[in-house]
Structure formats: structure tokens, C-alpha cells
Motif scaffolding. Structure first.
Motif, mmCIF file in Angstrom:
data_model
loop_
_atom_site.group_PDB
_atom_site.id
_atom_site.type_symbol
_atom_site.label_atom_id
_atom_site.label_comp_id
_atom_site.label_asym_id
_atom_site.label_seq_id
_atom_site.Cartn_x
_atom_site.Cartn_y
_atom_site.Cartn_z
ATOM 1 N N LYS A 168 0.512 -1.505 -0.197
ATOM 2 C CA LYS A 168 0.141 -0.111 -0.211
ATOM 3 C C LYS A 168 1.116 1.465 0.562
ATOM 4 O O LYS A 168 1.120 2.667 -0.428
ATOM 5 C CB LYS A 168 -0.693 -0.034 1.577
ATOM 6 N N LYS A 169 2.644 1.444 0.835
ATOM 7 C CA LYS A 169 2.789 2.858 1.254
ATOM 8 C C LYS A 169 3.849 2.920 -0.364
ATOM 9 O O LYS A 169 3.626 3.687 -0.504
ATOM 10 C CB LYS A 169 3.611 2.447 2.441
ATOM 11 N N ILE A 170 3.773 1.796 -1.112
ATOM 12 C CA ILE A 170 4.551 1.773 -1.971
ATOM 13 C C ILE A 170 3.901 2.294 -3.179
ATOM 14 O O ILE A 170 4.237 3.089 -3.951
ATOM 15 C CB ILE A 170 5.654 0.464 -2.692
ATOM 16 N N GLN A 171 2.304 2.179 -3.278
ATOM 17 C CA GLN A 171 1.269 1.594 -4.223
ATOM 18 C C GLN A 171 1.167 3.296 -4.064
ATOM 19 O O GLN A 171 1.094 3.750 -5.300
ATOM 20 C CB GLN A 171 0.180 1.085 -4.381
ATOM 21 N N ASN A 172 1.174 3.975 -2.781
ATOM 22 C CA ASN A 172 0.883 5.304 -2.685
ATOM 23 C C ASN A 172 2.425 6.274 -2.884
ATOM 24 O O ASN A 172 1.910 7.272 -2.579
ATOM 25 C CB ASN A 172 0.263 5.586 -0.936
ATOM 26 N N CYS A 173 3.611 6.138 -3.401
ATOM 27 C CA CYS A 173 4.627 6.563 -2.917
ATOM 28 C C CYS A 173 4.699 7.405 -1.748
ATOM 29 O O CYS A 173 5.853 8.111 -2.522
ATOM 30 C CB CYS A 173 4.418 7.700 -4.068
ATOM 31 N N GLU A 174 4.727 6.610 -1.014
ATOM 32 C CA GLU A 174 4.963 7.210 0.270
ATOM 33 C C GLU A 174 6.286 6.702 0.455
ATOM 34 O O GLU A 174 6.469 7.421 1.777
ATOM 35 C CB GLU A 174 4.481 6.348 1.487
ATOM 36 N N TYR A 175 6.757 5.985 0.565
ATOM 37 C CA TYR A 175 8.961 5.984 0.241
ATOM 38 C C TYR A 175 9.188 6.621 -0.550
ATOM 39 O O TYR A 175 8.685 6.908 -1.552
ATOM 40 C CB TYR A 175 8.957 4.776 0.142
ATOM 41 N N PRO A 176 10.953 7.884 0.068
ATOM 42 C CA PRO A 176 11.442 8.316 -1.233
ATOM 43 C C PRO A 176 12.051 6.928 -1.750
ATOM 44 O O PRO A 176 12.544 5.873 -1.350
ATOM 45 C CB PRO A 176 12.104 9.261 -0.352
ATOM 46 N N GLU A 177 13.011 7.586 -3.060
ATOM 47 C CA GLU A 177 14.234 6.472 -3.297
ATOM 48 C C GLU A 177 15.837 7.100 -3.134
ATOM 49 O O GLU A 177 15.921 8.136 -3.710
ATOM 50 C CB GLU A 177 13.644 6.039 -4.535
#
Length: 274
Positions: free
Chosen positions: A234-243
Motif C-alpha cells: 500500500k505504501k509503495i503504491q501510494n509513493c510514501e517512500y523516497p527512493e
């Protein structure tokens, strides 16, 4: 379903209580149980974290009901053992009680095939355990952008960190690369440590993705793993993590991205409600 007396419940509670060491279990006390309803009560109150021994006794008892045995079978999460042959002994560094659970599964399968268990008015519906496996979204298979990772910590050092020491090491990380290094080696109590790493403010998409695949590969038998996996998706789909750091799951030799082909099938009679 027939009720058992409060006296019999108390007998079970006194002799098979929460937290009892498996070495203290008394088989002669177990053999004093005289009805399928008492075994059902014992099965339902037993904490699986306390071991499988008492559940194996239940599965081998000639007064065990079909419903109780079927319930134990599905609570054993048999799908997680279909990658092993029924004649196989599970091997590896972090086997734990997998072989005991696998033996329980095999005992119940064999006894069902031989009509061993009693027909009673106890009911169990395995339907909820047969929901389709969720598909991993394509985004979870893509490499992340960022700084090329490198390992500078010693595996032997990280392996020697336990309990509060490891927790403090994780909490005190001051760079994403340091957090990545620790995450790369953590295996003991992996799901607990994964949660701690994922909550760290320096956790990025690369670390989260690595933990997703390693949890999925190495901890399918831990009930909390699915919750953590879904949270990461869910968090990756919502772009909640920086790269911040680069990670490519297709190059990670520690994981398995493809589900193994089952080496045995769950019989039709094990998927019908009783």
C-alpha cells in the motif's frame, strides 16, 4: 454442539494451561480426556506458540472428531507446506517447529483418508482458509532508483546483535545506507525487526521492497507477515517512500519471486465443510 461440564473444563485448564512447557505435558493426563468435545475445547484454547505436541496428541486420538482434525489441518496453514514432498523432512537454518507442524498435517491427512476420525455434531467450515492468494502488483517487481548499495557491516557482527542491542542499533541509524546494511542481515525474529526498520524515518523504497521480498520468501508461516506485506504494498503504491538506495529484486539471490509448484495437493474431502 454438546457442552462439556465446568469441572471438565477446569481439569483441562489446570493440566494444559497457557505457557506450560512441552516437557511438562503429561500424556497420562491427556488420556483421561474422554470425549471429542473435550478435545475440541483443548484444541481451541491451545496457543500454537506453546508448541505442537498437544495438537499432535489430539490428531492421533481415536476420539478426535472430524471437525477438530479439519480445523487443526487448516490452522496449520497447509498451503505453506505444499512446496515440500510429503515424504520430506524440512531442512535449513531457521526451520524452528516447521517439521512438527508438517508432521501434524501429514498425520491428519493420513487419518482422514483412513476414516479414522469420529463423526459428531461439531462443525468446521474451511472456506475462509481457501481464499485466493493475492497477486503481487507489478510495481513490487521493479527496481528502485538511488545510490548503489554496498555492504560495510560484518554479517557476524549483525548476527550477534539480539534484543535491545539490535533494536538500539536500528533506532540509532543515521543514514539510509546503514539501515540497509542492518536490514540485509537481519533474520532472527525477522518480522518483528522488519516492523522496526519499516517505521524508521530513514527507511526508503529500496529497503521496504527488499524487506517485502525477504519476508515473503522466508516467513510465510508467521501470521503477522501478511499484514506487514500488505502495508508495504500500500505504501509503495501510494509513493510514501523516497527512493534513496537502489534495489533490484530480480538480482537478489536471497529471495524467490516465483511461487514454487505444489508437490502435493489438498484432497477434495479436506475442503468441504463438516
Amino acid at each position: 454442539m454438546k457442552e462439556i461440564t465446568q469441572e471438565r473444563k477446569q481439569f483441562i485448564d489446570d493440566n494444559f494451561y497457557e505457557g506450560i512447557d512441552e516437557n511438562e505435558l503429561n500424556k497420562s493426563k491427556f488420556e483421561l480426556l474422554t470425549s471429542p468435545y473435550e478435545l475440541q475445547y483443548l484444541a481451541e484454547k491451545h496457543n500454537w506458540d506453546n508448541g505442537i505436541k498437544i495438537l499432535q496428541w489430539i490428531s492421533e486420538s481415536n476420539i478426535c472428531s472430524e471437525a477438530t482434525a479439519l480445523q487443526l489441518f487448516w490452522l496449520s496453514q497447509p498451503k505453506d507446506y505444499q512446496s515440500y514432498k510429503l515424504t520430506e523432512t524440512i531442512k535449513g537454518e531457521y526451520v524452528g517447529d516447521k517439521n512438527d507442524i508438517f508432521q501434524l498435517i501429514k498425520t491428519i491427512l493420513n487419518n482422514f483418508e483412513n476414516g479414522f476420525y469420529k463423526k459428531t455434531d461439531i462443525h468446521f467450515d474451511p472456506t475462509i482458509h481457501m481464499e485466493a492468494e493475492p497477486q503481487v502488483p507489478d510495481i513490487m517487481k521493479e527496481a528502485t532508483n538511488g545510490e548503489e548499495t554496498y555492504i560495510y557491516l560484518e554479517k557476524s557482527d549483525v548476527d550477534s546483535w539480539f534484543g535491545e542491542i539490535l533494536e538500539n542499533k536500528i533506532k540509532r541509524c543515521d543514514t539510509t545506507m546503514e539501515l540497509y546494511n542492518i536490514a540485509s542481515f537481519v533474520k532472527n525474529n525477522f518480522n518483528d525487526k522488519a516492523e522496526l526498520i519499516l517505521k524508521h524515518p530513514l527507511c526508503d523504497k529500496g529497503i521496504a521492497l527488499m524487506l517485502f521480498w525477504r519476508l515473503k520468501t522466508h516467513t510465510p508461516l508467521w501470521y503477522s507477515a501478511d499484514t506487514i506485506l500488505n502495508q508495504i504494498i500500500k505504501k509503495i503504491q501510494n509513493c510514501e517512500y523516497p527512493e534513496i538506495v537502489a534495489y533490484n529484486p530480480k538480482l537478489d539471490t536471497e529471495i524467490k519471486m516465483k511461487e514454487p509448484k505444489p508437490k502435493w495437493t489438498i484432497p477434495e474431502f479436506m475442503i468441504r465443510p463438516i
